[in-house]
Design an enzyme around this catalytic site. Structure first.
Site, PDB file in Angstrom:
ATOM      1  N   GLY A  43       0.823  -1.204   0.000  1.00 14.01           N
ATOM      2  CA  GLY A  43       0.000   0.000   0.000  1.00 14.01           C
ATOM      3  C   GLY A  43       0.859   1.257   0.000  1.00 14.01           C
ATOM      4  O   GLY A  43       0.654   2.170  -0.810  1.00 14.01           O
ATOM      5  N   ALA A  44       1.813   1.301   0.914  1.00 16.80           N
ATOM      6  CA  ALA A  44       2.694   2.470   1.005  1.00 16.80           C
ATOM      7  C   ALA A  44       3.472   2.659  -0.297  1.00 16.80           C
ATOM      8  O   ALA A  44       3.644   3.787  -0.775  1.00 16.80           O
ATOM      9  CB  ALA A  44       3.651   2.300   2.186  1.00 16.80           C
ATOM     10  N   GLU A 141      -2.524  -7.307   1.756  1.00  9.41           N
ATOM     11  CA  GLU A 141      -1.678  -7.384   2.948  1.00  9.41           C
ATOM     12  C   GLU A 141      -2.397  -6.796   4.169  1.00  9.41           C
ATOM     13  O   GLU A 141      -1.786  -6.592   5.207  1.00  9.41           O
ATOM     14  CB  GLU A 141      -0.344  -6.655   2.706  1.00  9.41           C
ATOM     15  CG  GLU A 141       0.541  -7.383   1.701  1.00  9.41           C
ATOM     16  CD  GLU A 141       1.879  -6.712   1.470  1.00  9.41           C
ATOM     17  OE1 GLU A 141       2.812  -7.397   1.035  1.00  9.41           O
ATOM     18  OE2 GLU A 141       2.003  -5.492   1.711  1.00  9.41           O
ATOM     19  N   ASN A 184       0.069 -10.863 -11.192  1.00  9.86           N
ATOM     20  CA  ASN A 184       1.252 -11.381 -11.881  1.00  9.86           C
ATOM     21  C   ASN A 184       1.023 -12.890 -12.104  1.00  9.86           C
ATOM     22  O   ASN A 184      -0.051 -13.424 -11.785  1.00  9.86           O
ATOM     23  CB  ASN A 184       2.540 -11.069 -11.106  1.00  9.86           C
ATOM     24  CG  ASN A 184       2.607 -11.762  -9.748  1.00  9.86           C
ATOM     25  OD1 ASN A 184       1.852 -12.696  -9.480  1.00  9.86           O
ATOM     26  ND2 ASN A 184       3.511 -11.311  -8.895  1.00  9.86           N
ATOM     27  N   THR A 219       0.369  -9.079 -15.392  1.00 11.11           N
ATOM     28  CA  THR A 219       1.716  -8.540 -15.606  1.00 11.11           C
ATOM     29  C   THR A 219       2.688  -9.699 -15.783  1.00 11.11           C
ATOM     30  O   THR A 219       2.566 -10.742 -15.140  1.00 11.11           O
ATOM     31  CB  THR A 219       2.175  -7.620 -14.449  1.00 11.11           C
ATOM     32  OG1 THR A 219       2.321  -8.397 -13.258  1.00 11.11           O
ATOM     33  CG2 THR A 219       1.191  -6.492 -14.218  1.00 11.11           C
ATOM     34  N   GLY A 221       6.344  -9.389 -15.957  1.00  3.61           N
ATOM     35  CA  GLY A 221       7.734  -8.996 -15.742  1.00  3.61           C
ATOM     36  C   GLY A 221       8.317  -8.346 -16.992  1.00  3.61           C
ATOM     37  O   GLY A 221       7.688  -7.467 -17.597  1.00  3.61           O
ATOM     38  N   GLY A 224       6.296  -7.650 -20.249  1.00  3.35           N
ATOM     39  CA  GLY A 224       5.209  -6.673 -20.352  1.00  3.35           C
ATOM     40  C   GLY A 224       3.963  -7.130 -19.634  1.00  3.35           C
ATOM     41  O   GLY A 224       4.019  -7.555 -18.488  1.00  3.35           O
ATOM     42  N   GLY A 250       5.729  -4.280  -9.492  1.00  2.49           N
ATOM     43  CA  GLY A 250       4.289  -4.474  -9.623  1.00  2.49           C
ATOM     44  C   GLY A 250       3.505  -3.365  -8.929  1.00  2.49           C
ATOM     45  O   GLY A 250       2.456  -2.935  -9.425  1.00  2.49           O
ATOM     46  N   ASP A 251       4.014  -2.864  -7.805  1.00  2.00           N
ATOM     47  CA  ASP A 251       3.326  -1.776  -7.106  1.00  2.00           C
ATOM     48  C   ASP A 251       3.378  -0.488  -7.929  1.00  2.00           C
ATOM     49  O   ASP A 251       2.397   0.252  -8.003  1.00  2.00           O
ATOM     50  CB  ASP A 251       3.961  -1.543  -5.728  1.00  2.00           C
ATOM     51  CG  ASP A 251       3.843  -2.755  -4.830  1.00  2.00           C
ATOM     52  OD1 ASP A 251       2.869  -3.524  -4.985  1.00  2.00           O
ATOM     53  OD2 ASP A 251       4.726  -2.951  -3.977  1.00  2.00           O
TER      54      ASP A 251
HETATM   55  P1  ADP Z   1       5.333  -8.134  -9.681  1.00  2.00           P
HETATM   56  O1  ADP Z   1       6.402  -7.199  -9.182  1.00  2.00           O
HETATM   57  O2  ADP Z   1       3.998  -7.921  -9.044  1.00  2.00           O
HETATM   58  O3  ADP Z   1       5.745  -9.591  -9.720  1.00  2.00           O
HETATM   59  P2  ADP Z   1       5.942  -7.933 -12.517  1.00  2.00           P
HETATM   60  O4  ADP Z   1       7.283  -8.532 -12.216  1.00  2.00           O
HETATM   61  O5  ADP Z   1       5.090  -8.610 -13.541  1.00  2.00           O
HETATM   62  O6  ADP Z   1       5.066  -7.706 -11.200  1.00  2.00           O
HETATM   63  O7  ADP Z   1       6.224  -6.428 -12.966  1.00  2.00           O
HETATM   64  C1  ADP Z   1       5.202  -5.473 -13.168  1.00  2.00           C
HETATM   65  C2  ADP Z   1       5.466  -4.704 -14.434  1.00  2.00           C
HETATM   66  O8  ADP Z   1       6.710  -3.996 -14.332  1.00  2.00           O
HETATM   67  C3  ADP Z   1       5.584  -5.595 -15.683  1.00  2.00           C
HETATM   68  O9  ADP Z   1       4.318  -5.819 -16.273  1.00  2.00           O
HETATM   69  C4  ADP Z   1       6.465  -4.740 -16.568  1.00  2.00           C
HETATM   70  O10 ADP Z   1       5.698  -3.767 -17.237  1.00  2.00           O
HETATM   71  C5  ADP Z   1       7.390  -4.034 -15.563  1.00  2.00           C
HETATM   72  N1  ADP Z   1       8.639  -4.812 -15.411  1.00  2.00           N
HETATM   73  C6  ADP Z   1       8.936  -5.706 -14.427  1.00  2.00           C
HETATM   74  N2  ADP Z   1      10.153  -6.259 -14.618  1.00  2.00           N
HETATM   75  C7  ADP Z   1      10.643  -5.703 -15.747  1.00  2.00           C
HETATM   76  C8  ADP Z   1      11.877  -5.837 -16.495  1.00  2.00           C
HETATM   77  N3  ADP Z   1      12.857  -6.677 -16.109  1.00  2.00           N
HETATM   78  N4  ADP Z   1      12.022  -5.107 -17.618  1.00  2.00           N
HETATM   79  C9  ADP Z   1      11.064  -4.248 -18.023  1.00  2.00           C
HETATM   80  N5  ADP Z   1       9.894  -4.071 -17.380  1.00  2.00           N
HETATM   81  C10 ADP Z   1       9.672  -4.779 -16.252  1.00  2.00           C
END
Ligand code: ADP
Length: 329
Positions: A43-44, A141, A184, A219, A221, A224, A250-251
């Protein structure tokens, strides 16, 4: 008409981090490096990310009447977050005890503390804040009953965004309010449970949508994200960067998505912007410390054909778009 672009309802934790040569086994003591204390909690983090991007942001949370609580209040205020909704007392501030080994692997113990005492009654008492906010975002959380109470008190015309982290089964009334539900890969699998036989994120998005949310974002990572609503499933281009630390990406993504949706942008457009914010966040260490300003996001080059004209993103060659706008899946 609204006092706030975004109200974040969620956790606030002190992250206590120690680097160790190796993480201790049962009954073992190891010596580590100096303790680093960072403001955290989903949240923060989201509130700081939104405020840094320029959104009028408030946080509804609970911290302890202790030094960690003051650290969290200070970091929120320094970012420009209105802390009128941050309740103090009832339990120690939530803490995450984190050890990190040289390979970057970590072990984490979380004491939810005051986060667990953010009650449905607290949410009811904050109805004025909820009604003053164009978009309300939450995570898990804090007690699920508190999220349910927030959903029941949303003003007509406002928008609710949920990142169900840590994931757990969700009641229908919460699912039905989500626009979008943001997950995610791990969260998608847990929420879908046995229904998740497919390895295809587009299938997860469709299956999640069938559970009742008005829209879904998955999401992925560095790959995209996907957005899904009644019009179908659409990929969101990733932004290629040299990732240094993905903590809190992700936040940052969720906060950026929520504020752009509140500004009237389409789900795909808001998610494309959020992907740039997430990418910018992973180029720096830490969570809140890594979050970009709007100007820094604009400077992040990403070649998205037909991309958002309000974020031209032509200015640095540190990043290149790695996926075109692919149309419906
Ligand atoms: P969480 O942190 O909740 O696991 P993600 O890892 O899917 O979420 O990341 C959230 C978003 O941040 C992704 O959809 C992407 O847009 C961006 N992102 C995360 N990791 C990368 C990366 N290594 N390169 C580019 N963008 C990233």
């Amino acid at each position: 008409m609204y006092d706030y672009d975004l109200l974040v309802v969620g956790s606030a934790n002190a992250d206590l981090v120690i680097d160790v040569e190796r993480r201790p086994g049962a009954g073992e003591t190891v010596l580590g490096g100096d303790l680093a204390t960072h403001p955290g909690g989903k949240g923060a983090n989201q509130a700081v990310a939104a405020a840094r991007l320029g959104a009028r942001t408030a946080l509804l949370a609970r911290v302890g009447d202790d030094a960690h609580g003051r650290l969290l209040l200070d970091s929120q205020r320094a970012a420009g977050v209105d802390t009128v909704g941050v309740l103090v007392g009832g339990a120690p501030t939530g803490v995450a005890l984190i050890t990190v080994d040289p390979s970057g692997e970590n072990s984490i113990v979380v004491s939810p503390g005051a986060n667990g005492r953010l009650t449905p009654a607290d949410a009811r008492a904050a109805v004025g804040l909820v009604h003053a906010s164009r978009v309300v975002s939450a995570q898990l959380e804090i007690p699920l009953e508190t999220v349910v109470e927030v959903v029941r008190n949303l003003a007509p015309g406002s928008r609710f965004v949920l990142n169900p982290s840590p994931p757990r089964p969700l009641p229908d009334e919460v699912l039905a309010a989500c626009d979008p539900l943001i997950v995610n890969e791990h969260e998608a699998r847990v929420i879908l449970g046995e229904a998740c036989a497919s390895e295809e994120p587009a299938d997860w998005a469709r299956l999640l949508l069938a559970r009742g949310p008005r829209s879904v974002v998955v999401t992925l990572g560095a790959e995209g994200a996907l957005v899904a609503d009644g019009h179908g499933v659409e990929p969101v281009p990733s932004v290629r960067v040299d990732a240094v630390d993905t903590t809190g990406a992700g936040d940052a993504f969720t906060a950026a998505l929520a504020m752009r949706l509140g500004a009237g942008e389409s789900l795909a457009g808001a998610a494309a912007y959020a992907a740039r914010v997430g990418a910018a966040a992973v180029t720096r260490r830490g969570a809140q410390e890594s979050y970009p300003t709007a100007a820094e996001v604009d400077a992040l080059c990403c070649a998205i054909p037909g991309g958002d004209p309000r974020t031209p993103g032509r200015g640095s060659d540190s990043a290149t778009g790695s996926g075109g706008q692919g149309g419906m899946l």
